[in-house]
Design an enzyme around this catalytic site. Structure first.
Site, short mmCIF file in Angstrom:
data_model
loop_
_atom_site.label_atom_id
_atom_site.label_comp_id
_atom_site.label_asym_id
_atom_site.label_seq_id
_atom_site.Cartn_x
_atom_site.Cartn_y
_atom_site.Cartn_z
N CYS A 1 -4.83 -3.05 3.16
CA CYS A 1 -4.57 -2.85 4.75
C CYS A 1 -5.68 -3.31 5.41
O CYS A 1 -5.95 -4.19 5.65
CB CYS A 1 -4.05 -1.31 4.78
SG CYS A 1 -3.29 -1.13 6.37
N LYS B 1 -9.61 1.26 -2.00
CA LYS B 1 -9.62 0.95 -0.71
C LYS B 1 -11.23 1.32 -0.08
O LYS B 1 -11.71 2.52 -0.08
CB LYS B 1 -8.70 1.44 0.16
CG LYS B 1 -8.66 0.95 1.57
CD LYS B 1 -7.33 1.58 2.43
CE LYS B 1 -7.39 1.09 3.97
NZ LYS B 1 -5.95 1.64 4.37
N GLU C 1 0.83 -1.23 0.07
CA GLU C 1 -0.19 -0.08 -0.12
C GLU C 1 0.83 1.39 -0.04
O GLU C 1 1.94 1.30 0.61
CB GLU C 1 -0.74 -0.03 1.41
CG GLU C 1 -1.74 1.30 1.60
CD GLU C 1 -2.21 1.33 2.97
OE1 GLU C 1 -3.19 1.88 3.02
OE2 GLU C 1 -1.70 0.54 3.83
#
Length: 311
Positions: free
Chosen positions: A169, A124, A47
């Site tokens: 994440c 995300k 990321e």
């Protein structure tokens, strides 16, 4: 016949605030060359691979943080990475901060094929942290200030000879992430992360607990959806702020088959047989036979906790 994807989980050590994108790309190319020498055909980076983890800093004027974002991809700084991937015949995935032409800000990851063409993009979904400066935290985690929740959902692509999905994440902690991809037959989930080694709201939750929860999330997602999971860290101390490592690869039975033991630049290479996903998908996690969607309504009807259904 086995369907082998030899994947390289390419961990990056710390990226300092003053480090240029060109310097980071040079490090990524070095890792790519190492991965190629070890037989990899697909390399996965973390990321926000091009910059330091900038959401740790509060800025009143959010536009002053736009210099951390990429308005095009590839661009002048990243083109050498694409060129090297094409020259080596290496597919890749990496994360970056994306600024769209119409002014939207996303935490983004892409899939790039061996010809250097972007064939998949994920933004995300599960943003952690907070919006305003929080004096009660040991350090700030301002993803909700600088990013918008992703608008892509959780697609799966036919890529590298299999069905590949992406997450970023905090997404790895949510079972819905894996299950939506699992319902598309996903065979490998690739994800990058930048995870502080201490919980900013609970000082007693340090590295041991953070790594435990990280492994638990990845292993559960892999097992419950019969998929490979490749999780790649950016790690080490960035401008005095420590990020944990924990780069690992999990097989479709939920077993960790490899993990990097350090916080520096490095590659973890593993030959993943995508056919190892078949048994789980055809037995205990044969969704078509075993799922009971008539009982799952609360998952999409409620965002937060509500009244219990029983007496």
């Amino acid at each position: 016949m086995a369907r082998i994807v030899t994947v390289a989980a390419a961990q990056l050590g710390p990226i300092q605030k003053a480090e240029s994108r060109e310097s980071v790309v040079a490090r990524m190319i070095t890792l790519m060359e190492e991965a190629k020498a070890k037989g990899a055909t697909f390399i996965v980076y973390p990321e926000l691979a091009l910059t330091t983890f900038f959401p740790r800093w509060y800025e009143e004027d959010r536009t002053k943080m736009d210099h951390w974002f990429e308005s095009s991809m590839p661009n002048a700084a990243t083109q050498p990475l694409f060129d090297k991937a094409r020259a080596l015949g290496m597919a890749m995935s990496f994360g970056y901060a994306e600024l769209t032409p119409d002014g939207h800000h996303f935490n983004t990851s892409i899939l790039v094929d061996k010809a250097g063409t972007i064939v998949g993009k994920y933004r995300k979904t599960h943003l952690p942290g907070h919006v305003e400066f929080d004096t009660g935290r040991t350090h700030q985690h301002l993803e909700k200030r600088y990013f918008e929740p992703g608008d892509t959902g959780f697609p799966v692509w036919r890529f590298a000879g299999g069905l590949i999905g992406m997450a970023i994440c905090n997404d790895r902690r949510w079972p819905e992430t894996y299950r939506v991809m699992g319902l598309q037959g996903v065979e490998m989930v690739v994800l990058g992360f930048n995870t502080p080694s201490v919980n900013s709201q609970r000082a007693g939750e340090g590295m041991e607990d953070r790594l435990f929860h990280h492994r638990l999330s990845c292993q559960a997602g892999a097992y419950q959806n019969a998929t490979w999971v490749v999780a790649v860290a950016k790690a080490g101390t960035e401008d005095g702020n420590h990020l944990m490592g924990g780069t690992l690869i999990v097989d479709p039975n939920g077993k960790i088959v490899g993990e990097l033991p350090h916080e520096d630049d490095g590659v973890l290479v593993h030959a993943c047989d995508l056919d190892d996903t078949v048994f789980g998908k055809e037995t205990i996690f044969d969704f078509k036979r075993h799922r009971r969607t008539e009982h799952y309504g609360l998952i999409t009807e409620r965002v937060g906790v509500g009244e219990p259904l029983g007496r």
